[in-house]
Scaffold this active site. Structure first.
Site, PDB file in Angstrom:
ATOM      1  N   SER A 197      -0.746  10.109   6.296  1.00  0.00           N
ATOM      2  CA  SER A 197      -1.266   9.001   5.504  1.00  0.00           C
ATOM      3  C   SER A 197      -0.521   7.732   5.919  1.00  0.00           C
ATOM      4  CB  SER A 197      -1.023   9.287   4.017  1.00  0.00           C
ATOM      5  OG  SER A 197      -1.147   8.129   3.230  1.00  0.00           O
TER       6      SER A 197
ATOM      7  N   TYR B   3       3.975  12.314  -3.469  1.00  0.00           N
ATOM      8  CA  TYR B   3       2.913  12.337  -2.462  1.00  0.00           C
ATOM      9  C   TYR B   3       3.369  11.673  -1.164  1.00  0.00           C
ATOM     10  CZ  TYR B   3      -1.292  11.107   0.092  1.00  0.00           C
ATOM     11  OH  TYR B   3      -2.220  10.946   1.092  1.00  0.00           O
TER      12      TYR B   3
END
Length: 259
Positions: free
Chosen positions: A142, A155
């Protein structure tokens, strides 16, 4: 490089980037092993791709938050002895909120899917690739891989692991015929936002890429053996600019985007 007569194992294949990657592999004549929790959806995709292309599609309904999931996948496949040439660790999820108040069970599941199962699957299937002197691993990270992420602390930490792990083993595998690519997309139109409860935060209100676009970019990068790829110029610019500001400022800016 053509993937004809090769086999790709794709996690999180029932929707989003995983589904779009499945279509790309199928179009290249690659046999598929599709993994996700939703068996019905996987079987629908298997029928769709199997009819459209001359390939075999194996469906494995598996909850990757189960600590034994990777070993169960391995054990299920061993009697068939498929040579997995390409491993796509796409499955993952996030959760928005301040760490002091977020749910531990959610975070434990996130750590298991995003980190432990990804690592274990790589551990299981990589030796065979090295032995055959060919393999591709695509790990989905990400833009959050590059900076701490206040309000999504766990996360972003898991995605930082994915990037670091991918780059490290990619270097170890130099000259073996096996490559590792970390695909690090920004906001992508998938079910991720609803699952992570981030549909209305500042960062996700900015321009989003389609899952198809991200998959195509990641697929090409993997085939070319690229180590890291960041789809979208604005995402690349954001990550590149972080190199020139103090880490404390980058963290504060990330926190503002995640509010």
């Amino acid at each position: 490089m053509s993937t004809a007569k090769q086999t790709a194992l794709i996690t999180g294949a029932s929707s989003g980037i995983g589904y779009e990657l499945s279509k790309l592999f199928a179009a290249d004549g690659c046999n598929l092993i599709l993994v996700a929790r939703n068996r019905q959806k996987l079987e629908e995709i298997a029928q769709e791709l199997g009819q459209a292309h001359t390939i075999s599609v194996t469906v494995l309904a598996q909850d990757l938050s189960d600590p034994t999931a990777a070993d169960q996948i391995w054990a299920t496949l061993q009697p068939q002895s498929p040579a997995v040439d390409i491993l796509v660790n796409n499955a993952g999820f996030g959760f928005h909120g301040d760490f002091a108040t977020t749910d531990w069970a959610e975070e434990l599941g996130m750590l298991q899917v995003n980190v432990m199962t990804l690592t274990r699957l790589t551990k299981l299937f990589l030796p065979g690739m090295v032995k055959r002197k060919f393999g591709r691993i695509l790990n989905v990270g990400s833009t959050g891989s590059f900076s701490p992420g206040p309000h999504m602390a766990v996360y972003c930490a898991t995605k930082a692991y994915v990037l670091s792990f991918s780059e490290a083993i990619g270097q170890e595998l130099q000259g073996t015929g096996v490559s590792v690519t970390a695909l690090c997309p920004g906001v992508t139109r998938t079910g991720f936002q609803a699952r992570a409860n981030v549909e209305n935060i500042r960062f996700t209100r900015s321009g989003a890429m389609s899952a198809k676009q991200v998959a195509q970019i990641g697929y090409r990068a993997m085939q070319q053996g690229q180590r890291v790829v960041m789809p979208g110029f604005l995402n690349w610019l954001l990550i590149f600019s972080m190199r020139f500001v103090p880490r404390s400022l980058a963290t504060r800016m990330a926190g503002q985007l995640m509010e």
